[in-house]
Write a protein that holds these residues in place. Structure first.
Motif, PDB file in Angstrom:
ATOM      1  N   TYR A 124     -36.006  35.444  16.418  1.00  0.00           N
ATOM      2  CA  TYR A 124     -35.980  35.621  14.962  1.00  0.00           C
ATOM      3  C   TYR A 124     -37.043  34.752  14.292  1.00  0.00           C
ATOM      4  N   ALA A 125     -37.317  33.575  14.866  1.00  0.00           N
ATOM      5  CA  ALA A 125     -38.409  32.745  14.334  1.00  0.00           C
ATOM      6  C   ALA A 125     -39.723  33.523  14.425  1.00  0.00           C
ATOM      7  N   LEU A 126     -39.943  34.143  15.589  1.00  0.00           N
ATOM      8  CA  LEU A 126     -41.156  34.953  15.776  1.00  0.00           C
ATOM      9  C   LEU A 126     -41.155  36.160  14.832  1.00  0.00           C
ATOM     10  N   PHE A 127     -39.982  36.766  14.670  1.00  0.00           N
ATOM     11  CA  PHE A 127     -39.818  37.933  13.795  1.00  0.00           C
ATOM     12  C   PHE A 127     -40.221  37.587  12.363  1.00  0.00           C
ATOM     13  N   TYR A 128     -39.657  36.502  11.830  1.00  0.00           N
ATOM     14  CA  TYR A 128     -39.972  36.130  10.443  1.00  0.00           C
ATOM     15  C   TYR A 128     -41.414  35.630  10.307  1.00  0.00           C
ATOM     16  N   ALA A 129     -41.926  34.963  11.343  1.00  0.00           N
ATOM     17  CA  ALA A 129     -43.318  34.505  11.303  1.00  0.00           C
ATOM     18  C   ALA A 129     -44.262  35.710  11.265  1.00  0.00           C
ATOM     19  N   SER A 130     -43.922  36.754  12.036  1.00  0.00           N
ATOM     20  CA  SER A 130     -44.768  37.948  12.069  1.00  0.00           C
ATOM     21  C   SER A 130     -44.730  38.671  10.727  1.00  0.00           C
ATOM     22  N   LEU A 131     -43.526  38.755  10.136  1.00  0.00           N
ATOM     23  CA  LEU A 131     -43.418  39.397   8.820  1.00  0.00           C
ATOM     24  C   LEU A 131     -44.182  38.597   7.764  1.00  0.00           C
ATOM     25  N   HIS A 132     -44.120  37.276   7.882  1.00  0.00           N
ATOM     26  CA  HIS A 132     -44.844  36.380   6.978  1.00  0.00           C
ATOM     27  C   HIS A 132     -46.348  36.670   7.027  1.00  0.00           C
ATOM     28  N   LEU A 133     -46.844  36.764   8.249  1.00  0.00           N
ATOM     29  CA  LEU A 133     -48.266  37.038   8.466  1.00  0.00           C
ATOM     30  C   LEU A 133     -48.652  38.420   7.913  1.00  0.00           C
ATOM     31  N   LEU A 134     -47.796  39.386   8.204  1.00  0.00           N
ATOM     32  CA  LEU A 134     -48.020  40.753   7.733  1.00  0.00           C
ATOM     33  C   LEU A 134     -48.024  40.802   6.205  1.00  0.00           C
ATOM     34  N   ILE A 174     -42.522  36.594  -1.771  1.00  0.00           N
ATOM     35  CA  ILE A 174     -42.151  37.175  -0.478  1.00  0.00           C
ATOM     36  C   ILE A 174     -42.781  36.381   0.666  1.00  0.00           C
ATOM     37  N   VAL A 175     -44.051  36.061   0.512  1.00  0.00           N
ATOM     38  CA  VAL A 175     -44.765  35.323   1.560  1.00  0.00           C
ATOM     39  C   VAL A 175     -44.107  33.956   1.809  1.00  0.00           C
ATOM     40  N   THR A 176     -43.829  33.238   0.722  1.00  0.00           N
ATOM     41  CA  THR A 176     -43.210  31.926   0.849  1.00  0.00           C
ATOM     42  C   THR A 176     -41.825  32.036   1.482  1.00  0.00           C
ATOM     43  N   PHE A 177     -41.065  33.024   1.037  1.00  0.00           N
ATOM     44  CA  PHE A 177     -39.705  33.229   1.531  1.00  0.00           C
ATOM     45  C   PHE A 177     -39.691  33.502   3.035  1.00  0.00           C
ATOM     46  N   LEU A 178     -40.552  34.429   3.478  1.00  0.00           N
ATOM     47  CA  LEU A 178     -40.589  34.760   4.912  1.00  0.00           C
ATOM     48  C   LEU A 178     -41.072  33.562   5.724  1.00  0.00           C
ATOM     49  N   GLY A 179     -42.016  32.822   5.175  1.00  0.00           N
ATOM     50  CA  GLY A 179     -42.540  31.664   5.875  1.00  0.00           C
ATOM     51  C   GLY A 179     -41.476  30.595   6.078  1.00  0.00           C
ATOM     52  N   ILE A 180     -40.731  30.333   5.034  1.00  0.00           N
ATOM     53  CA  ILE A 180     -39.728  29.266   5.134  1.00  0.00           C
ATOM     54  C   ILE A 180     -38.602  29.683   6.087  1.00  0.00           C
ATOM     55  N   TRP A 181     -38.287  30.991   6.148  1.00  0.00           N
ATOM     56  CA  TRP A 181     -37.256  31.437   7.093  1.00  0.00           C
ATOM     57  C   TRP A 181     -37.758  31.388   8.535  1.00  0.00           C
ATOM     58  N   ALA A 182     -39.041  31.637   8.739  1.00  0.00           N
ATOM     59  CA  ALA A 182     -39.606  31.481  10.090  1.00  0.00           C
ATOM     60  C   ALA A 182     -39.463  30.026  10.525  1.00  0.00           C
ATOM     61  N   LEU A 183     -39.804  29.128   9.605  1.00  0.00           N
ATOM     62  CA  LEU A 183     -39.689  27.695   9.914  1.00  0.00           C
ATOM     63  C   LEU A 183     -38.232  27.322  10.199  1.00  0.00           C
ATOM     64  N   ARG A 184     -37.316  27.804   9.374  1.00  0.00           N
ATOM     65  CA  ARG A 184     -35.906  27.474   9.573  1.00  0.00           C
ATOM     66  C   ARG A 184     -35.409  27.956  10.933  1.00  0.00           C
TER      67      ARG A 184
END
Lengths: 270, 202
Positions: free
Chosen positions: B90-100, B50-60
């Motif tokens: 959405y980049a911020l959204f996925y980055a925040s979820l990644h962090l969470l 999950i962490v990797t997935f959210l991180g890569i989507w934030a980057l994308r």
């Protein structure tokens, strides 16, 4: 299915086993890809029969041995060991195998043998990870142990897990298991055992010497340069209560192995 | 009949449809990973997946946001501009979820571990810094803030470039072996940033 193995209570932990499903679908075996699910997906075609192991170096009985011959008359034992990956996750796995020492003795090491070096199969045709041009590991994968580590009763060669023959993704047909060291020391799909006088090169040490040493003993006091080794997540972990536990020196096997390293600076010999 | 995006945007219904498509489409990755997690299809270490997935989507999403200007200039896709804010958010959204997800699923909100990770791990410090810098860009992305800040708005939002570089470093730093994926994202970013330098120098 393997011949009914005797359970070793002396060396086994009573901790809760990591389910078979996870043990066999969550693997680091870069010969089959970098993802944890790649080995299971791409290793199924691996030909493990016939299999032979070349024995060379400082032994009186070198040669190429068929696996069947190596296993003839060997008493298989079940050993339930903790496996601590250098990536800070861990499992509890019921291996089926036999002490490496018993095998090495059959080849009659000479007095000058001080190390044991192991090599994994190198066959890009069967191992897609070995065809990738963007990896950082030089194939074949190599590992090594000091002689006293290799002869230690905890060190086994495994041919099975959960009472059955090893699945390819777990290092079939023959792999090393050294429970007090990070998982990458426990080399898979062994085709060569070489008795050496000098410390042999090891794959991860060659790839990133500042991150991975020759010894690679599990040690909560010495961090990986990029992450902490003081805790680990025991798998399977559930999302809302991550199974975080404190990492034990020598992965909890101090009593049996700490003496092998007495007087050594473990910060230097990580 | 070829319907150009520009023509679609002339009609309010068309605008609404495309906006909805972008908005809902961007929630699909989150929906997918949630479904996989609920069905327990993520294997032995769902936290890491999950962490990797959210991180890569934030980057994308960050990369896609940065791609708007080149796409606009090179292919005349001027209509994309109106979605740039949403993509950035959405980049911020996925980055925040990644962090969470890191704090919850990997570290279990254990204060000692949180403190250790945030102070000792270079790649985590770099990633966290990127998120901290991205936060004010998200907050000031509204037209109101744009008006209030005037010229300074552009200066502030120039931060997106160092943020992208920090994100790339964060990503590259945690690899153990195999740099193909990092290489691809590096080349794309090199083009996205290089193209701006080219525009500036012209």
């Amino acid at each position: 299915k393997l011949e009914a193995a005797t359970a070793s209570t002396e060396f086994s932990t009573a901790e809760k086993l990591t389910p078979f499903e996870h043990v066999t679908s969550y693997n680091n075996f870069y010969e089959f890809g970098l993802g944890k699910s790649d080995p299971k997906a791409y290793a199924q075609g691996l030909r493990t029969d016939p299999w032979s192991v070349e024995v060379s170096g400082a032994v009186h009985k070198p040669g190429r041995y068929h696996l069947e011959d190596l296993l003839k008359g060997v008493d298989l034992e079940e050993r339930i060991y903790r496996l601590r990956c250098v990536e800070a996750w861990s499992m509890v796995i019921p291996w089926v195998g036999f002490p490496l020492a018993s095998l090495l003795k059959r080849f009659e090491p000479t007095g000058s043998s001080r190390y044991v070096a192991f090599t994994t199969l190198h066959d890009p045709e069967q191992m897609p990870g070995q065809r990738s041009r963007f990896g950082t590991i030089d194939w074949p994968y190599v590992e090594g142990l000091r002689m006293d580590e290799a002869m230690h009763p905890l060190t086994i060669l495994a041919v099975g897990v959960y009472g059955s023959a090893l699945p390819s993704q777990n290092g079939a047909p023959l792999r090393l298991v050294v429970p007090w060291k990070y998982g990458f020391k426990s080399i898979k799909s062994i085709v060569r055992i070489h008795l050496a006088e000098q410390m042999p090169p090891t794959s991860w040490n060659r790839t990133a010497p500042q991150e991975y040493g020759f010894y690679a003993n599990v040690n909560p006091a010495v961090d990986h340069p990029r992450w902490s080794q003081s805790t680990e997540r025991r798998l399977p972990s559930s999302l809302f209560s991550p199974n975080i536990i404190d990492t034990q020196p020598f992965n909890g096997y101090s009593e049996q192995v700490a003496h092998l390293y007495s007087g050594m600076d473990l910060n230097k010999w990580y | 009949m070829v319907l150009s995006m520009t023509a679609v945007h002339r009609h309010p219904v068309g605008r609404w449809l495309i906006w909805s498509l972008f908005f809902v489409g961007s929630l699909l990755p989150l929906g997918w990973i949630t479904l996989q997690a609920v069905q327990q299809k993520l294997g032995a270490d769902p936290a890491q997946v999950i962490v990797t997935f959210l991180g890569i989507w934030a980057l994308r999403y960050l990369w896609v946001t940065l791609a708007v200007t080149p796409l606009r200039r090179l292919f005349g896709m001027g209509w994309l501009q109106r979605y740039r804010r949403m993509l950035g958010l959405y980049a911020l959204f996925y980055a925040s979820l990644h962090l969470l997800a890191v704090a919850t699923f990997i570290l279990g909100w254990r204060p000692d571990l949180l403190l250790r990770e945030l102070t000792e791990r270079p790649y985590i410090i770099v990633g966290f810094t990127a998120w901290v810098l991205l936060l004010p860009l998200g907050i000031t992305s509204t037209q109101g803030w744009q008006r209030r800040l005037g010229k300074r708005w552009k200066t502030l939002h120039w931060l997106i470039y160092p943020i992208a570089l920090l994100v790339l470093l964060h990503f590259a730093w945690l690899i153990r072996a195999g740099y193909l994926e990092v290489l691809i994202y590096t080349l794309i970013l090199a083009f996205l940033l290089g193209y701006r330098l080219y525009l500036k120098g012209r």
